[in-house]
Scaffold this active site. Structure first.
Site, short mmCIF file in Angstrom:
data_model
loop_
_atom_site.label_atom_id
_atom_site.label_comp_id
_atom_site.label_asym_id
_atom_site.label_seq_id
_atom_site.Cartn_x
_atom_site.Cartn_y
_atom_site.Cartn_z
N ASP A 69 20.58 46.02 4.80
CA ASP A 69 21.65 46.23 5.76
C ASP A 69 21.58 47.63 6.38
O ASP A 69 20.84 48.50 5.91
CB ASP A 69 23.02 45.99 5.10
CG ASP A 69 23.14 46.61 3.70
OD1 ASP A 69 22.34 47.52 3.39
OD2 ASP A 69 24.02 46.21 2.95
N ASN A 138 34.12 44.64 -4.59
CA ASN A 138 34.84 43.44 -4.16
C ASN A 138 33.97 42.18 -4.20
O ASN A 138 34.35 41.13 -3.70
CB ASN A 138 35.45 43.64 -2.77
CG ASN A 138 34.39 43.82 -1.67
OD1 ASN A 138 33.20 43.69 -1.93
ND2 ASN A 138 34.83 44.10 -0.46
N HIS A 140 30.85 41.91 -2.83
CA HIS A 140 29.90 41.72 -1.73
C HIS A 140 28.46 41.97 -2.15
O HIS A 140 28.20 42.73 -3.08
CB HIS A 140 30.30 42.54 -0.49
CG HIS A 140 30.05 44.01 -0.54
ND1 HIS A 140 31.02 44.94 -0.21
CD2 HIS A 140 28.95 44.75 -0.84
CE1 HIS A 140 30.51 46.15 -0.32
NE2 HIS A 140 29.26 46.07 -0.69
N GLU A 145 30.81 40.53 3.12
CA GLU A 145 32.12 40.83 2.56
C GLU A 145 32.88 39.54 2.20
O GLU A 145 32.65 38.49 2.83
CB GLU A 145 32.95 41.60 3.60
CG GLU A 145 32.41 42.99 3.92
CD GLU A 145 32.89 44.05 2.95
OE1 GLU A 145 32.82 43.82 1.72
OE2 GLU A 145 33.32 45.12 3.41
C1 GLP Z 1 27.10 49.10 -0.30
C2 GLP Z 1 25.83 48.33 0.12
C3 GLP Z 1 25.46 47.29 -0.90
C4 GLP Z 1 25.58 47.92 -2.28
C5 GLP Z 1 27.03 48.15 -2.59
C6 GLP Z 1 27.29 48.85 -3.93
O1 GLP Z 1 28.16 48.93 0.56
N1 GLP Z 1 25.92 47.71 1.40
O2 GLP Z 1 24.14 46.82 -0.64
O3 GLP Z 1 25.07 47.05 -3.25
O4 GLP Z 1 27.70 48.77 -1.53
O5 GLP Z 1 27.12 50.21 -3.85
P1 GLP Z 1 27.13 51.15 -5.14
O6 GLP Z 1 25.85 50.88 -5.84
O7 GLP Z 1 27.20 52.54 -4.58
O8 GLP Z 1 28.32 50.77 -5.93
#
Ligand code: GLP
Length: 251
Positions: A69, A138, A140, A145
């Protein structure tokens, strides 16, 4: 319960196991096509993989990568972009052929066409061999989302306030500067990967991990759709595993 789950004593052990797994896959298949995540969780994994690659234990010269992404409106050279995150933590330290690094361009003039281009590029590479995932608190994955409806293919998403907050560090800690939209692989893009590894660490992920593993399939927990895939390895530390219904093998 269809997902294969490993619980590690800590984030370091988890990162080491995932690094070994990816390095082994690369040795078996040097043209590996990897889907890659950003976020805080994979940092230890990238650090170790860089280390292993410097010690000649992982050769990326024939590998291909596709990131999950990117923020909409943020160009690849901008400091808050996921592309820059990947450069900082991974790409600039390994011997990957830069022509085989694939990224959604957040600054593309026509975002929909950009999403179509990305799907076509994944198909042209022969599909994803291994998709590495984190998980949002959440539920995702990528930027898919929780919603009433999920998109199958790479698409433009509207980010939830909590997700923008979680990404504020990339924008100087200022949530107002975090874009409201992003481009993300869709659920089918992810689920068509031949193998999937999802990593989660820390107590703030315990609830979404439990919903993903033990809950029903629901668009309110996009990660629950991983239950449909035949080859998913969920790698957790003890804190992220603490709400699971059953005990799972240690790592
Ligand atoms: C972000 C990314 C995801 C990632 C998630 C968790 O928003 N788009 O690909 O897995 O959030 O992030 P973190 O590892 O910092 O908790």
């Amino acid at each position: 319960m269809t997902l294969h789950i490993s619980v590690f004593s800590g984030a370091g052990q988890l990162a080491a196991a995932l690094t070994d797994d990816v390095a082994q896959r690369l040795r078996r298949a040097p043209t590996l096509v990897l889907g890659l995540p950003t976020g805080r969780t994979p940092l230890g994994f990238y650090r170790r993989l860089v280390h292993v690659s410097r010690a000649a234990g992982a050769d990326f010269s024939h590998a291909t990568t596709f990131n999950l992404d990117e923020f909409l409106g943020v160009g690849p050279g901008e400091p808050g972009s996921y592309r820059q995150y990947m450069e900082r933590h991974f790409f600039r330290h390994i011997n990957i052929d830069r022509r085989r690094i694939h990224f959604l361009d957040g600054a593309a003039a026509d975002p929909r066409a950009e999403c179509e281009r990305y799907e076509a590029a994944i198909a042209a590479a022969g599909g994803l061999d291994l998709q590495v995932l984190g998980i949002g608190a959440n539920g995702h994955i990528g930027f898919n989302e929780p919603a009433e409806r999920l998109a199958a293919r790479t698409h433009v998403v509207r980010l939830r306030p909590g997700t923008r907050q979680a990404n504020a560090a990339l924008f100087g800690g200022d949530v107002a500067r975090v874009p409201r939209h992003a481009l993300s692989m869709g659920m089918a893009t992810i689920l068509h990967a031949r193998s999937i590894v999802l990593m989660a660490t820390g107590g703030e992920k315990a609830a979404c991990v439990s919903a993903m593993v033990d809950g029903p399939l629901t668009t309110r927990t996009p990660a629950s759709f991983l239950q449909l895939h035949p080859d998913v390895h969920v790698m957790l530390d003890q804190a992220a595993a603490r709400k699971l219904r059953t005990d799972h093998a240690g790592g």
